[in-house]
Design a protein around this motif. Structure first.
Motif, PDB file in Angstrom:
ATOM      1  N   ASP A  25     -13.045  -4.013  -7.817  1.00  0.00           N
ATOM      2  CA  ASP A  25     -12.885  -4.256  -6.378  1.00  0.00           C
ATOM      3  C   ASP A  25     -13.913  -3.537  -5.506  1.00  0.00           C
ATOM      4  N   SER A  73      -6.821   2.956  -1.990  1.00  0.00           N
ATOM      5  CA  SER A  73      -6.564   1.880  -2.949  1.00  0.00           C
ATOM      6  C   SER A  73      -5.428   2.254  -3.895  1.00  0.00           C
ATOM      7  N   LYS A  74      -4.780   1.242  -4.420  1.00  0.00           N
ATOM      8  CA  LYS A  74      -3.677   1.454  -5.355  1.00  0.00           C
ATOM      9  C   LYS A  74      -4.186   2.102  -6.638  1.00  0.00           C
ATOM     10  N   CYS A  97     -12.055   3.262   1.763  1.00  0.00           N
ATOM     11  CA  CYS A  97     -11.463   2.097   1.094  1.00  0.00           C
ATOM     12  C   CYS A  97     -10.970   2.456  -0.300  1.00  0.00           C
TER      13      CYS A  97
END
Length: 383
Positions: A197, A244-245, A240
């Motif tokens: 990602d 994030s997870k 970011c």
């Protein structure tokens, strides 16, 4: 000086003294009439107009001779008004300061929407408090990652190095330092997941390579300690990535899985010990979205309730409800309210407001099966 000038000067001084005495009498009358609601402004205006007319006549008379006379009456009047205004503003500021001390939550809300200006009429103590609050507001909260030590774990068919990671919050005193342990494969898994990602953001990061031999030498371990410390610091610097997870799961998921496994097995004391530690780290990582901590807080409620500690269970329940104020449709909201009503009744607390919220929430929902708080908790972090 000529006699005519002396006579003019003495007459002027006489009138000036008389005018000052009239001012004193006027102030005294204003003070006496203030209690009776009388309007003394007219008297002040009349006296002021007399003084101004006299000053104009005197200025016109002495202009040719170059004498400069100051309108003492006007200055006195203005200074008195300014002083009274400053005293009034100072009194209002002190009252506002006292109210803010008595209601810190209201003060915090008002500060965020309409913070006072340091140029306003403030006392020294208020200015100190103002700048102290400004520094706290501007102080950025960060997390620092340190890897002070390692340990080698030898099992039947495997051998690996565990890196001890200490996570410290900066910007304020951190009494809850979080300590976790991760192995090389955990870091490697995190890096691969982030590349999916955030490839552009972390493409220039040099990740420690895997070696077939020499993984347990002191030199290699120390090298990786420094590399992993810098790696975590770099990831956290990217907004970011740190939200994030993948990044959050790397830091808390192993401990969460262990804690919820203990909860499902009825080992509430051990589950409670782990959840207390990991919840502190979870709150630091999810400040942008406090509702993410609700399942953990509810698991703490379940543990304390089953350990027959209703006071602590109620305390954690209040924290969870506070984070669900704007999330009435959350899956934990109704089960948490039902549990809180039971706890409030057991502790002798007021539960009517909780009952009203529960009925209001149920009225907005469809008639579907609602799990209990414990049923929801045991479903979390199932591998």
């Amino acid at each position: 000086m000529r006699k005519s000038d002396l006579s003019k000067t003495s007459s002027f001084l006489f009138v000036k003294i008389k005018n000052l005495s009239l001012q004193v009498q006027t102030c005294f009358l204003c003070f006496e009439n203030k209690k009776q609601g009388s309007h003394c402004n007219l008297i002040t205006l009349e006296n002021s107009s007399e003084a101004q007319s006299f000053a104009m006549d005197r200025d016109q008379h002495h202009t040719a001779e170059g004498d400069q006379w100051e309108p003492v009456t006007d200055i006195t009047t203005c200074s008195a008004a300014t002083q009274s205004d400053e005293e009034q503003n100072e009194t209002e500021a002190e009252i506002s300061f006292q109210v803010n001390n008595e209601n810190p939550e209201t003060a915090a809300l008002s500060d965020t929407s309409n913070s006072p200006s340091p140029s306003s009429s403030m006392t020294t103590k208020q200015l100190q408090d103002y700048w102290r609050n400004e520094k706290r507001r501007c102080r950025q909260v960060k997390l620092l990652f340190e890897i002070p030590s390692t340990r080698i774990v030898e099992q039947y068919l495997s051998k690996y190095v565990l890196y001890k990671i200490i996570i410290i919050q900066t910007g304020s005193f951190d009494g809850n330092r979080s300590v976790i342990e991760r192995r090389y494969s955990d870091f490697e898994k995190l890096h691969k997941n982030l590349l999916k990602d955030f490839n552009e953001e972390i493409e220039d990061v040099t990740f420690p390579k895997k070696c077939l031999t020499g993984n347990f030498t002191e030199e290699m371990i120390n090298e990786r300690k420094l590399a992993f410390r810098d790696y975590l610091g770099f990831l956290y610097s990217l907004k970011c990535v740190r939200r994030s997870k993948e990044f959050i799961d790397f830091l808390i998921r192993p401990e969460m899985e262990e804690a919820y496994g203990c909860l499902r097995g009825g080992q509430y004391t051990k589950a409670l010990e782990i959840l207390v530690q990991v919840s502190a780290l979870q709150e630091k990582l999810t400040r942008q979205s406090p509702v993410l901590v609700v399942p953990t807080l509810c698991a703490l409620v379940v543990c304390h309730k089953d350990l027959e500690n209703p006071a602590s269970a109620y305390e954690y329940g209040e924290k969870a409800l506070l984070r669900l104020q704007m999330h009435g449709g959350h899956r934990y909201y109704v089960p948490l309210l039902e549990t809180m009503i039971t706890l409030a009744y057991e502790l002798g607390k007021d539960f009517l407001s909780l009952q009203e919220k529960l009925e209001e929430s149920k009225a907005k929902r469809d008639q579907i099966k609602v799990f209990t708080l414990k049923e929801l908790a045991v479903r979390e972090y199932i591998q």
